[in-house]
Design an enzyme around this catalytic site. Sequence first.
Site, short mmCIF file in Angstrom:
data_model
loop_
_atom_site.label_atom_id
_atom_site.label_comp_id
_atom_site.label_asym_id
_atom_site.label_seq_id
_atom_site.Cartn_x
_atom_site.Cartn_y
_atom_site.Cartn_z
N CYS A 106 0.79 -1.24 0.00
CA CYS A 106 0.00 0.00 0.00
C CYS A 106 0.82 1.28 0.00
O CYS A 106 0.67 2.10 -0.90
CB CYS A 106 -0.94 -0.02 1.20
SG CYS A 106 -2.00 -1.46 1.16
N LYS A 153 6.22 -6.46 7.64
CA LYS A 153 5.95 -6.03 9.01
C LYS A 153 5.54 -7.26 9.79
O LYS A 153 5.18 -8.28 9.19
CB LYS A 153 4.85 -4.96 9.04
CG LYS A 153 3.50 -5.46 8.54
CD LYS A 153 2.47 -4.38 8.44
CE LYS A 153 1.84 -4.07 9.76
NZ LYS A 153 0.67 -3.19 9.65
N ARG A 181 5.28 -8.49 -0.03
CA ARG A 181 5.24 -7.55 -1.16
C ARG A 181 6.00 -6.26 -0.80
O ARG A 181 5.77 -5.67 0.24
CB ARG A 181 3.79 -7.23 -1.54
CG ARG A 181 3.13 -8.37 -2.30
CD ARG A 181 1.70 -8.09 -2.59
NE ARG A 181 0.89 -8.08 -1.37
CZ ARG A 181 -0.40 -7.74 -1.33
NH1 ARG A 181 -1.00 -7.35 -2.43
NH2 ARG A 181 -1.07 -7.78 -0.20
C1 UGA Z 1 -1.10 0.85 5.49
C2 UGA Z 1 -1.88 1.88 6.33
O1 UGA Z 1 -1.27 2.01 7.61
C3 UGA Z 1 -3.35 1.44 6.49
O2 UGA Z 1 -4.07 2.45 7.17
C4 UGA Z 1 -3.94 1.24 5.08
O3 UGA Z 1 -5.28 0.78 5.15
C5 UGA Z 1 -3.13 0.21 4.33
O4 UGA Z 1 -1.75 0.68 4.24
C6 UGA Z 1 -3.71 0.10 2.95
O5 UGA Z 1 -3.71 1.10 2.21
O6 UGA Z 1 -4.28 -0.95 2.62
P1 UGA Z 1 -0.04 -1.55 6.01
O7 UGA Z 1 0.62 -1.40 4.67
O8 UGA Z 1 -0.75 -2.80 6.34
O9 UGA Z 1 -1.11 -0.36 6.22
O10 UGA Z 1 1.07 -1.38 7.14
P2 UGA Z 1 1.64 -0.18 8.03
O11 UGA Z 1 1.41 -0.50 9.43
O12 UGA Z 1 1.18 1.13 7.51
O13 UGA Z 1 3.20 -0.33 7.74
C7 UGA Z 1 3.73 -0.09 6.45
C8 UGA Z 1 5.22 -0.17 6.48
O14 UGA Z 1 5.77 0.94 7.19
C9 UGA Z 1 5.80 -1.42 7.13
O15 UGA Z 1 6.86 -1.90 6.34
C10 UGA Z 1 6.30 -0.94 8.48
O16 UGA Z 1 7.38 -1.68 8.97
C11 UGA Z 1 6.74 0.48 8.13
N1 UGA Z 1 6.75 1.40 9.28
C12 UGA Z 1 5.58 1.71 9.90
C13 UGA Z 1 7.95 1.96 9.71
O17 UGA Z 1 9.03 1.69 9.14
N2 UGA Z 1 7.95 2.83 10.76
C14 UGA Z 1 6.79 3.17 11.40
O18 UGA Z 1 6.86 3.99 12.34
C15 UGA Z 1 5.60 2.60 10.97
#
Ligand code: UGA
Length: 455
Positions: A276, A336, A343
């Site tokens: 995403c 994560k 992906r």
């Molecule tokens: C993200 C959004 O957070 C959701 O609200 C949204 O619905 C979703 O995309 C989507 O569009 O379907 P997601 O991709 O599941 O959700 O995961 P996140 O929790 O956003 O994490 C994304 C990435 O950012 C991961 O690789 C995580 O490790 C990284 N991340 C997250 C960081 O490196 N640092 C942070 O502080 C937070």
Amino acid sequence: MGRAKAVAVIGAGYVGLTLSTFLASRGVKTICVEKDEVKAEKICRGTPPIYEEGLEELLRKTLSEHTLEVRTRLDRAEEDVDIFFITVGTPVGPDRVPDLSQVRGAAVDVGDALARRRGGKPLVVLKSTVPPLTTWEVVRPLIEERSGRSCGEGFHLCFNPEFLREGSALADTANPDRIIIGAEQKEAAYVLQDFYRELYAPRAIPTIITNTVNAELTKLATNAFLAMKISFINLIARICERVEGGDVVEVARGLGLDPRIGGHFLRAGIGFGGSCLPKDLRALAGSAEKLGLDASLLRATLELNDSQRLSVVEMAEAALGGIGGKRIALLGLAFKPGTDDVRESPAVAIARELSSRGAEVHVHDPKALESGRQVLGDSVAYHSNLDSCLTEADAAIIATEWKEYATLSPSKVKALMRRPLIIDGRRVLDPPVWCAEGFEYYAVGLSHRRSSRCG
Ligand code: UGA
């Protein structure tokens, strides 16, 4: 209409399958439509094709209670259906813009279903993330053409973005922080608002009713903003690494206490991945550029993210004096924790980079070994056992913040490894504890000078 008699959810990916299962668990008669027969068959047997906490149990329960039905086609279902949710994927196409073919296909299927149906004014809700204007300029005309009905007269149409996160998909669906409803006709928005009001009662979820393009942009802007926060803190991490005593964790803590900034999404690491954030950033940048705008803010966010993945590889190179022939344990493949999704996973990019530089890469992941194997093939060695992955390693790199890694015992790890060298790409370990055990400890966002001193 109140609670719908029945809903159809088209597309059983993360959003569709979670939504179907959740609605069915709340007593809504739900038909989950998944074209892929292998996937549909698995779901029918109560096995989700993806890993999400609690999903399998709830899926089995709803199937056995017959509130959830799984089909490969929409046919014969349309008479009963009050709401059609479209939750198909919008993967990145070869030209790096979102591929809307599944959205178009679902709109055609819904249009055909409406053409077969006598009377009624069902609601069609697009939830797939799409570029601005897609709902009104792509989906509406297709449904109108196939159904012979006009929007507002023969059916209602809304865009209703989904904000669930992988790894906590069910919990997020059960507890959304807001609901955004985009519609060109207020009546359509009110039908969906009523549905959600009953579904989430007695909790009143903050709801915004707007037009379709604003709802589409809200979704893209949310993910782009989250991504910018991550790249921003990763840039601060790089500064911290290069100044004596710098530690991004401390900086982020202070930064996040400012209510105008907020503490979420300030965890520095090896960058963001998943299906995403990167995709939506590119889509928003593409939309801006099509409008003749400078999208360098978004492009820089992506570029910084790409190079951030290399930071831990560089640390390994520097610490080992070259990684050719060195055995490296890579802990984590999922983008994560809490998911088996790889992906655009930074961990996968790191595995490839390490291999291409001649390292012998050994990977572990509690859930994503199979999905990892599909993209990395035999370029790395796979371990379902964490100890065997760490055995005889010259260095270990933490790439996903799984609980298993945060709770590793330094003395046990030290006894397994050839050289006690750890690179914490997700800041899950407590540096003094590992240093006290005699580890050479390096981490994203921690001063190199301080790291080497403590080693
Ligand atoms: C993200 C959004 O957070 C959701 O609200 C949204 O619905 C979703 O995309 C989507 O569009 O379907 P997601 O991709 O599941 O959700 O995961 P996140 O929790 O956003 O994490 C994304 C990435 O950012 C991961 O690789 C995580 O490790 C990284 N991340 C997250 C960081 O490196 N640092 C942070 O502080 C937070």
